[in-house]
Design a protein around this motif. Structure first.
Motif, PDB file in Angstrom:
ATOM      1  N   ALA A  99       0.669  -1.356   0.054  1.00 42.98           N
ATOM      2  CA  ALA A  99      -0.267  -0.014  -0.149  1.00 42.98           C
ATOM      3  C   ALA A  99       0.900   1.267   0.037  1.00 42.98           C
ATOM      4  O   ALA A  99       0.655   2.342  -0.810  1.00 42.98           O
ATOM      5  N   TYR A 118      -6.441   3.780  -4.348  1.00 41.00           N
ATOM      6  CA  TYR A 118      -6.100   2.578  -3.805  1.00 41.00           C
ATOM      7  C   TYR A 118      -6.979   1.394  -3.695  1.00 41.00           C
ATOM      8  O   TYR A 118      -8.486   1.575  -4.059  1.00 41.00           O
ATOM      9  N   ASN A 122      -7.163  -2.821   0.937  1.00 43.66           N
ATOM     10  CA  ASN A 122      -6.284  -2.321   1.591  1.00 43.66           C
ATOM     11  C   ASN A 122      -6.462  -0.803   1.772  1.00 43.66           C
ATOM     12  O   ASN A 122      -5.693   0.251   1.811  1.00 43.66           O
ATOM     13  N   SER A 126      -4.318   2.118   3.837  1.00 42.21           N
ATOM     14  CA  SER A 126      -3.927   3.289   2.739  1.00 42.21           C
ATOM     15  C   SER A 126      -4.593   4.677   3.523  1.00 42.21           C
ATOM     16  O   SER A 126      -3.532   5.716   3.363  1.00 42.21           O
TER      17      SER A 126
END
Length: 143
Positions: A99, A118, A122, A126
């Motif tokens: 990330a 992102y 995740n 992030s």
């Protein structure tokens, strides 16, 4: 009323001198305006976004403190990295490093933490990393 014809004699040499001195006078005035205009120093202060240096922000995961280091110069972000990253944290949060790699690539390109993308798997990791990067950048900003 008498219609007297007046003859004006212009010498070419005098006409050329007059035009040359007029052009030189205009150039001199423009040069003085350019030299003494106060805009030059204000522009350099406006382009400075950050105070150059290394700035950190901490994230706490399960009693483990991870530092996010942001290296900036006066105009742009040079490097973003994780420090004090323990093996137990990487084992517990395996998406942290990927990330961070994804976010740093985007930040290097745009020089901003706005509108970053992102993956959904995740997103929370992030968001925590973006908040830590923003905290470090807030420390670096010029007031």
């Amino acid at each position: 009323m008498s219609a007297k014809t007046k003859i004006v004699v212009l010498h070419m040499k005098e006409l050329i001198y007059t035009v040359v001195f007029a052009v030189l006078g205009i150039v001199m005035i423009l040069l003085l305006i350019y030299m003494f205009a106060p805009d030059g120093q204000e522009e350099t202060a406006e382009t400075m976004k950050y105070v150059a240096g290394v700035y950190t922000s901490s994230i706490v995961f399960n009693d483990q403190c991870i530092d996010v280091e942001v290296v900036v110069d006066q105009e742009k972000i040079q490097n973003i990295s994780l420090s004090n990253l323990d093996e137990t944290v990487t084992a517990m949060y395996p998406l942290m490093e990927p990330a961070m790699d994804n976010l740093t690539e985007q930040i290097y390109e745009t020089q901003s933490t706005d509108n970053l993308t992102y993956a959904e798997d995740n997103q929370y990791t992030s968001m925590v990393l973006i908040n830590a990067i923003n905290q470090a950048l807030d420390k670096a900003k010029v007031d």
